[in-house]
Design an enzyme around this catalytic site. Structure first.
Site, PDB file in Angstrom:
ATOM      1  N   LYS A 186       0.860  -1.181   0.000  1.00  0.00           N
ATOM      2  CA  LYS A 186       0.000   0.000   0.000  1.00  0.00           C
ATOM      3  C   LYS A 186       0.893   1.226   0.000  1.00  0.00           C
ATOM      4  O   LYS A 186       2.036   1.177   0.459  1.00  0.00           O
ATOM      5  CB  LYS A 186      -0.855  -0.006   1.280  1.00  0.00           C
ATOM      6  CG  LYS A 186      -2.147   0.755   1.161  1.00  0.00           C
ATOM      7  CD  LYS A 186      -3.263  -0.095   0.561  1.00  0.00           C
ATOM      8  CE  LYS A 186      -4.501   0.728   0.348  1.00  0.00           C
ATOM      9  NZ  LYS A 186      -5.623  -0.075  -0.155  1.00  0.00           N
ATOM     10  N   GLY A 215     -26.800   0.245   1.963  1.00  0.00           N
ATOM     11  CA  GLY A 215     -25.938   1.078   1.111  1.00  0.00           C
ATOM     12  C   GLY A 215     -26.080   0.714  -0.355  1.00  0.00           C
ATOM     13  O   GLY A 215     -25.657  -0.352  -0.786  1.00  0.00           O
ATOM     14  N   GLY A 273     -24.727   2.189  -3.149  1.00  0.00           N
ATOM     15  CA  GLY A 273     -23.764   2.992  -3.909  1.00  0.00           C
ATOM     16  C   GLY A 273     -23.274   2.215  -5.120  1.00  0.00           C
ATOM     17  O   GLY A 273     -23.999   1.420  -5.704  1.00  0.00           O
ATOM     18  N   HIS A 274     -22.010   2.445  -5.476  1.00  0.00           N
ATOM     19  CA  HIS A 274     -21.435   1.804  -6.667  1.00  0.00           C
ATOM     20  C   HIS A 274     -21.557   0.283  -6.629  1.00  0.00           C
ATOM     21  O   HIS A 274     -21.873  -0.350  -7.625  1.00  0.00           O
ATOM     22  CB  HIS A 274     -19.951   2.173  -6.792  1.00  0.00           C
ATOM     23  CG  HIS A 274     -19.741   3.591  -7.178  1.00  0.00           C
ATOM     24  ND1 HIS A 274     -19.333   4.554  -6.281  1.00  0.00           N
ATOM     25  CD2 HIS A 274     -19.902   4.218  -8.354  1.00  0.00           C
ATOM     26  CE1 HIS A 274     -19.247   5.714  -6.909  1.00  0.00           C
ATOM     27  NE2 HIS A 274     -19.586   5.551  -8.165  1.00  0.00           N
ATOM     28  N   VAL A 275     -21.277  -0.294  -5.476  1.00  0.00           N
ATOM     29  CA  VAL A 275     -21.319  -1.753  -5.377  1.00  0.00           C
ATOM     30  C   VAL A 275     -22.730  -2.236  -5.035  1.00  0.00           C
ATOM     31  O   VAL A 275     -23.258  -3.147  -5.678  1.00  0.00           O
ATOM     32  CB  VAL A 275     -20.310  -2.257  -4.312  1.00  0.00           C
ATOM     33  CG1 VAL A 275     -20.395  -3.774  -4.181  1.00  0.00           C
ATOM     34  CG2 VAL A 275     -18.894  -1.840  -4.666  1.00  0.00           C
ATOM     35  N   TYR A 317     -25.778  -1.103  -5.412  1.00  0.00           N
ATOM     36  CA  TYR A 317     -26.835  -1.086  -6.426  1.00  0.00           C
ATOM     37  C   TYR A 317     -26.633  -2.201  -7.456  1.00  0.00           C
ATOM     38  O   TYR A 317     -27.580  -2.894  -7.836  1.00  0.00           O
ATOM     39  CB  TYR A 317     -26.933   0.270  -7.142  1.00  0.00           C
ATOM     40  CG  TYR A 317     -28.179   0.295  -8.017  1.00  0.00           C
ATOM     41  CD1 TYR A 317     -29.424   0.600  -7.466  1.00  0.00           C
ATOM     42  CD2 TYR A 317     -28.126  -0.068  -9.354  1.00  0.00           C
ATOM     43  CE1 TYR A 317     -30.576   0.546  -8.239  1.00  0.00           C
ATOM     44  CE2 TYR A 317     -29.271  -0.127 -10.129  1.00  0.00           C
ATOM     45  CZ  TYR A 317     -30.494   0.190  -9.567  1.00  0.00           C
ATOM     46  OH  TYR A 317     -31.640   0.123 -10.312  1.00  0.00           O
TER      47      TYR A 317
HETATM   48  P1  NAI Z   1     -20.181   4.116  -2.339  1.00  0.00           P
HETATM   49  O1  NAI Z   1     -19.713   5.293  -1.575  1.00  0.00           O
HETATM   50  O2  NAI Z   1     -20.456   4.239  -3.790  1.00  0.00           O
HETATM   51  O3  NAI Z   1     -21.521   3.518  -1.670  1.00  0.00           O
HETATM   52  C1  NAI Z   1     -21.767   3.490  -0.299  1.00  0.00           C
HETATM   53  C2  NAI Z   1     -23.240   3.816  -0.097  1.00  0.00           C
HETATM   54  O4  NAI Z   1     -23.571   3.624   1.277  1.00  0.00           O
HETATM   55  C3  NAI Z   1     -23.574   5.267  -0.445  1.00  0.00           C
HETATM   56  O5  NAI Z   1     -24.672   5.298  -1.326  1.00  0.00           O
HETATM   57  C4  NAI Z   1     -23.915   5.886   0.916  1.00  0.00           C
HETATM   58  O6  NAI Z   1     -24.890   6.900   0.818  1.00  0.00           O
HETATM   59  C5  NAI Z   1     -24.429   4.681   1.664  1.00  0.00           C
HETATM   60  N1  NAI Z   1     -24.417   4.803   3.118  1.00  0.00           N
HETATM   61  C6  NAI Z   1     -23.527   5.446   3.912  1.00  0.00           C
HETATM   62  N2  NAI Z   1     -23.872   5.322   5.206  1.00  0.00           N
HETATM   63  C7  NAI Z   1     -24.991   4.576   5.235  1.00  0.00           C
HETATM   64  C8  NAI Z   1     -25.842   4.108   6.282  1.00  0.00           C
HETATM   65  N3  NAI Z   1     -25.595   4.375   7.562  1.00  0.00           N
HETATM   66  N4  NAI Z   1     -26.901   3.361   5.952  1.00  0.00           N
HETATM   67  C9  NAI Z   1     -27.186   3.076   4.657  1.00  0.00           C
HETATM   68  N5  NAI Z   1     -26.434   3.522   3.631  1.00  0.00           N
HETATM   69  C10 NAI Z   1     -25.352   4.253   3.908  1.00  0.00           C
HETATM   70  O7  NAI Z   1     -19.095   2.965  -2.055  1.00  0.00           O
HETATM   71  P2  NAI Z   1     -18.900   1.607  -2.849  1.00  0.00           P
HETATM   72  O8  NAI Z   1     -17.817   1.754  -3.837  1.00  0.00           O
HETATM   73  O9  NAI Z   1     -20.227   1.096  -3.279  1.00  0.00           O
HETATM   74  O10 NAI Z   1     -18.339   0.661  -1.675  1.00  0.00           O
HETATM   75  C11 NAI Z   1     -19.199   0.143  -0.670  1.00  0.00           C
HETATM   76  C12 NAI Z   1     -18.371  -0.577   0.376  1.00  0.00           C
HETATM   77  O11 NAI Z   1     -17.642  -1.636  -0.239  1.00  0.00           O
HETATM   78  C13 NAI Z   1     -17.335   0.306   1.071  1.00  0.00           C
HETATM   79  O12 NAI Z   1     -17.223  -0.114   2.418  1.00  0.00           O
HETATM   80  C14 NAI Z   1     -16.052  -0.015   0.329  1.00  0.00           C
HETATM   81  O13 NAI Z   1     -14.911   0.184   1.142  1.00  0.00           O
HETATM   82  C15 NAI Z   1     -16.250  -1.486   0.018  1.00  0.00           C
HETATM   83  N6  NAI Z   1     -15.485  -1.942  -1.145  1.00  0.00           N
HETATM   84  C16 NAI Z   1     -15.668  -1.336  -2.373  1.00  0.00           C
HETATM   85  C17 NAI Z   1     -14.950  -1.762  -3.470  1.00  0.00           C
HETATM   86  C18 NAI Z   1     -15.162  -1.159  -4.829  1.00  0.00           C
HETATM   87  O14 NAI Z   1     -14.688  -1.742  -5.819  1.00  0.00           O
HETATM   88  N7  NAI Z   1     -15.865  -0.046  -4.956  1.00  0.00           N
HETATM   89  C19 NAI Z   1     -13.945  -2.856  -3.346  1.00  0.00           C
HETATM   90  C20 NAI Z   1     -13.900  -3.472  -2.034  1.00  0.00           C
HETATM   91  C21 NAI Z   1     -14.629  -2.992  -0.985  1.00  0.00           C
END
Ligand code: NAI
Length: 347
Positions: free
Chosen positions: A78, A182, A184-186, A188
């Site tokens: 890292k 949640g 978000g990107h993942v 949905y």
């Molecule tokens: P993102 O930021 O796009 O989505 C996270 C979603 O969770 C957002 O829509 C946010 O509004 C929502 N959120 C935040 N607090 C909340 C709560 N208390 N209750 C309900 N919803 C809430 O992030 P992404 O990329 O979708 O990642 C999601 C998780 O997966 C993170 O923990 C990230 O570290 C992990 N991750 C993501 C990877 C990736 O390729 N994007 C790879 C490995 C892990």
């Protein structure tokens, strides 16, 4: 300096200060037994160098376990840049960071993390070839190919949810109730996959866009963020932030499977035993969410979408191995995952 911070487990910790651009950065290679250390570069306004060093040591160690469990011939590493990405970042600084990565001669391969964008990586790549994640190699129909590995992460989590349901209930996803925290990107994208396989969805987010779309397109039921973990469903998929599985949330949990994308889902490692005692199957987070790093690896290898997809589908088989061994040895799944990883990288 730093004599109070342990780094006996790490192979190489390098510091860089580039006066001209103000770059202050640390690269940590935790373990390279399986191959060159792969891991993102994070830019963060750390309060001081100790905090940055602690972070890079902790994160690089996590990458060794994640890469090992993802069957990658890569080690764990890292990089962290000390500074506020919105204030201190410049193209010259990114080039200096590229030279710092290059100075390790491929021992460390860099990728995106918090505070860094694909555009930043592309500038770093002017100075070094030891970069990955500058283009998306795999994407589902209709996805934008923008270098974001979220589609792969979501697909990997989906195969992991499928395997977990198969292991615990002996069935497929048809009619299974899944609560996603949640969207978000993942989250949905995970919802889309689960919907396609016939799962009934319950979704929560602190913002309305994702959940409204899931209601409209995937027939999902919207639930408040406070309630999502308490629902009487089969599976909980944490896809928001870390530490949502804690003593308090476990006390009201009705689901029998926890399988989602979020990093560091357990507030502490000993909660693995509590979940086991309650008969709740926990998919260790770094095993089920390894799709992102698998994507980055295949981008680096310039391999085909098919090869990437096959690799992502192995996440299910790896989880099955963890679950079977955990049951045989009467151990928590998170502990077993750690042990299997350590056997692979020969701790
Ligand atoms: P993102 O930021 O796009 O989505 C996270 C979603 O969770 C957002 O829509 C946010 O509004 C929502 N959120 C935040 N607090 C909340 C709560 N208390 N209750 C309900 N919803 C809430 O992030 P992404 O990329 O979708 O990642 C999601 C998780 O997966 C993170 O923990 C990230 O570290 C992990 N991750 C993501 C990877 C990736 O390729 N994007 C790879 C490995 C892990």
């Amino acid at each position: 300096v730093f004599d109070h911070i342990e780094f006996d487990e790490h192979e190489h910790v390098a510091f860089c200060h580039d006066k001209k651009t103000g770059l202050k950065a640390i690269i940590a290679v935790h373990n390279s037994y399986l191959g060159p250390a792969l891991g993102g570069c994070r830019m963060w306004p750390y309060a001081n160098s100790d905090e940055a060093l602690n972070d890079v040591l902790r994160l690089s160690k996590g990458m060794t376990y994640k890469a090992a469990m993802a069957n990658l011939n890569q080690g764990g590493g890292k990089a962290v840049i000390l500074g506020d990405p919105r204030v201190h970042k410049s193209a010259d600084m990114m080039r200096a960071m590229g030279r710092f990565v290059e100075s390790l001669s491929g021992q460390y391969i860099s990728a995106e993390d918090s505070g860094m964008s694909v555009a930043d990586l592309q500038i770093m790549a002017e100075e070094t070839t030891h970069i990955s994640g500058t283009k998306a190699s795999y994407h589902f129909a209709g996805e934008e190919a923008d270098g974001n590995p979220a589609p792969s992460t979501a697909y990997g989590v989906f195969t992991g949810v499928k395997a977990s349901v198969k292991y615990h209930f002996g069935s497929d996803l048809q009619g299974k109730k899944v609560a996603i925290q949640g969207l978000g990107h993942v989250g949905y994208r995970l919802a889309e996959h689960l919907h396609r396989e016939g799962a009934e969805l319950f979704v929560a987010d602190i913002y309305p866009e994702g959940v409204n779309r899931a209601k409209e397109k995937l027939n999902a039921t919207i639930v408040s963020p406070d309630e999502i973990l308490t629902l009487d469903v089969d599976v909980i998929a944490p896809c928001a932030m870390g530490a949502t599985v804690n003593r308090q949330s476990i006390s009201t949990l009705k689901a029998k499977v926890i399988a989602g994308a979020a990093n560091n889902q357990l507030a502490s490692e000993d909660l693995g035993e509590l979940l086991k005692d309650k008969g709740i199957l926990y998919a260790p987070d770094y095993v089920i969410n390894a799709g992102g790093i698998i994507d980055i690896y295949h981008q680096k290898m310039l391999s085909s979408n098919e090869a990437l997809k096959t690799h992502l589908e192995k996440i299910g088989a790896t989880l099955m191995e963890v679950y079977t061994r955990a049951d045989e040895q009467n151990l928590a799944t998170n502990r077993v995952a750690n042990t299997i990883a350590e056997e692979k990288f020969k701790k």
